[in-house]
Structures are given as C-alpha cells and as structure tokens.
Scaffold this motif. Structure first.
Motif, PDB file in Angstrom:
ATOM      1  N   ARG A 124       0.844  -1.193   0.000  1.00  0.00           N
ATOM      2  CA  ARG A 124       0.000   0.000   0.000  1.00  0.00           C
ATOM      3  C   ARG A 124       0.879   1.242   0.000  1.00  0.00           C
ATOM      4  NH1 ARG A 124      -5.608  -0.590  -0.854  1.00  0.00           N
ATOM      5  NH2 ARG A 124      -6.111  -2.733  -0.285  1.00  0.00           N
ATOM      6  N   GLY A 129      -2.623   4.951   1.170  1.00  0.00           N
ATOM      7  CA  GLY A 129      -3.199   3.618   1.191  1.00  0.00           C
ATOM      8  C   GLY A 129      -3.568   3.025  -0.148  1.00  0.00           C
ATOM      9  N   ARG A 130      -3.190   3.662  -1.259  1.00  0.00           N
ATOM     10  CA  ARG A 130      -3.516   3.098  -2.562  1.00  0.00           C
ATOM     11  C   ARG A 130      -2.786   1.766  -2.774  1.00  0.00           C
ATOM     12  NH1 ARG A 130      -1.975   7.688  -6.670  1.00  0.00           N
ATOM     13  NH2 ARG A 130      -0.596   8.272  -4.925  1.00  0.00           N
ATOM     14  N   PRO A 131      -3.418   0.799  -3.436  1.00  0.00           N
ATOM     15  CA  PRO A 131      -2.744  -0.480  -3.697  1.00  0.00           C
ATOM     16  C   PRO A 131      -1.475  -0.272  -4.523  1.00  0.00           C
ATOM     17  CG  PRO A 131      -5.103  -0.655  -4.128  1.00  0.00           C
ATOM     18  CD  PRO A 131      -4.808   0.804  -3.927  1.00  0.00           C
TER      19      PRO A 131
END
Length: 257
Positions: A124, A129-131
């Motif tokens: 992340r 928190g983006r993949p």
C-alpha cells in the motif's frame, strides 16, 4: 521526462557470497570424519541445500533500468518495460525499524487506473493507502538509496516521492540508544513514524490526530521491555515531535481563522 542515458542498477553480490559460503561450509563439514556425528551431518546437508537454493535465486536473470521511456525490469514474476504513462506513483519507502535496526528501503509502484502489471498487489502507498506493487528492495542492488532516488527523480518527475528524505526533512530521526528496562522499541518507532508521516502529509486533521495519539500514549506510559530505548531520550524526542506537529506552518490556528 528528462533525456539522457538510462541508469542500470547492478545486482548486489552479497546474496551470492552468502550462498557460496553456505555451500562451501556444508561441503567442508561433510568432508570431515563424521562417524556417529549425525547432527553435524544434518547441519552440513541443510547448509548445502540452503546454499544451492539461495545461489540459484541469486543467479536468476536480473535487470532494473531507469530511463526516459520508463522502467525496464527483468526479475522473477516481472519481465517487461513499464511506461511512465502506466505509473500513477512511485514511492521509495523505508519500513519501520526492527529491534532498533533500520530495514532496507523498498520501491513501491502504484499503477495508473486500468493498468495491470502482472505481479500481485501486496503493498500500500504509505501515505494514502492506494494499492501498490513492490518492485525492488534496495539491498538487492549495489547502488545507494540516494543514487536510486536521483535517477527516479530525473526520469519519473513528480510521479516519484522519496519518502524517507521527506520524513527526515519534516522531523529528523532521533538518535536513540538502547538500554536495559527501556521503552519498547517497536512502540516508539511506530509513534515517531506516525508523527513524521502526519507532518509529510500536510493535512491538518491528520497532524491533529497524530499529536493527540502521541500525547495520549505518552500520558498513559509507554510499555517497558528488558532491552529498549533510553526513556529520557524517548520522552525528549516525543515532546519535540508533538511540538513540531503543533508548530508546523499549517497549524491548528489556521483552522480557526
């Protein structure tokens, strides 16, 4: 993107040296007289097997090129050129310390919307928190993190963020020494990282939450371990971090105006 010759990262020799040492050490143990020495034989065979497996991994094809067109990568699970248009963000991150010792930085890639790179998305973005996909752990290459960061800054432009450098600029890592009956290292490192990331984010509510958490944990008393960080040093560092969170240019006072 800027032009110029591409930068090729070179694989570290450390893994190969360690693998060869395991194999040679195991062979030497097997060559010694070993009548009745079953345990030594088991250890020797295990060392040889472990060394052969590690050596096979270290000898796999490896390429990591950084250039005007994008990233050219050849490693297990990923063999392709990733164009800059396929990249939403590149982040050089440093995992939290383990037992007071720094972990090697890692390079994370957030794909652009609709882009599938191939490897599983197991990470992340540390701030939002983006993949993300873990492309590289920097102890796998000979170049220093600063050299990798400079190449990515040149070619990836504003897609790239050197997060450890931003954290240190926002709040320098305190020099904490280990002592008996000190504060638990993992708890302290997590609090400092929480505060640093809040400062880097530039978001007022995030800084307020981080400051409140640090103050709450400090007031309740940090857990003590047999071997931890010196308490007075930690107390001083956390006080300084709370002050930085309160006195940052975008402070709470701005929200009241």
């Amino acid at each position: 993107m800027n032009g110029g010759p591409s930068v090729e990262l070179r694989r570290s020799r450390g893994a190969r040296v360690l693998a060869l040492a395991c194999v040679l050490g195991g062979v030497v143990l097997l060559a010694l007289p070993h009548e009745g020495a079953l345990l030594r034989t088991i250890v020797a065979v295990g060392a040889v097997v472990l060394g052969v497996v590690a050596l096979g991994s270290a000898l796999r094809p490896f390429r990591f090129g950084i250039g005007a067109d994008g990233l050219t990568i050849r490693r297990p699970g990923l063999r392709r050129t990733i164009r800059w248009a396929e990249v939403d963000a590149l982040v050089l991150d440093e995992p939290p310390r383990r037992d007071g010792r720094p972990e090697p930085p890692r390079l994370l890639l957030v794909p652009a919307p609709g882009v599938t790179l191939g490897p599983p998305v197991t990470a992340r973005h540390p701030l939002d928190g983006r993949p993300a996909v873990e492309l590289l752990v920097l102890d796998q290459v000979r170049e220093q993190p600063e050299q990798v960061s400079a190449a990515l800054s040149q070619y990836a432009g504003d897609r790239f963020v050197d997060l450890p450098a931003l954290r240190r600029a926002a709040f320098a890592d305190p020099d904490l020494t280990a002592s008996l009956r000190g504060y638990r290292m993992d708890q302290v490192d997590q609090l400092i990282r929480r505060g640093q990331d809040a400062l880097v984010s530039g978001d007022v509510p995030t800084r307020q939450e981080a400051r409140a958490e640090i103050e709450r944990v400090s007031a309740a008393g940090l857990p003590v371990a047999q071997r931890g960080y010196a308490r007075l040093q930690v107390d001083a560092a956390l006080d300084a971090l709370v002050a930085a969170l309160a006195d940052h240019p975008s402070t709470d006072r701005e929200t009241a105006t």
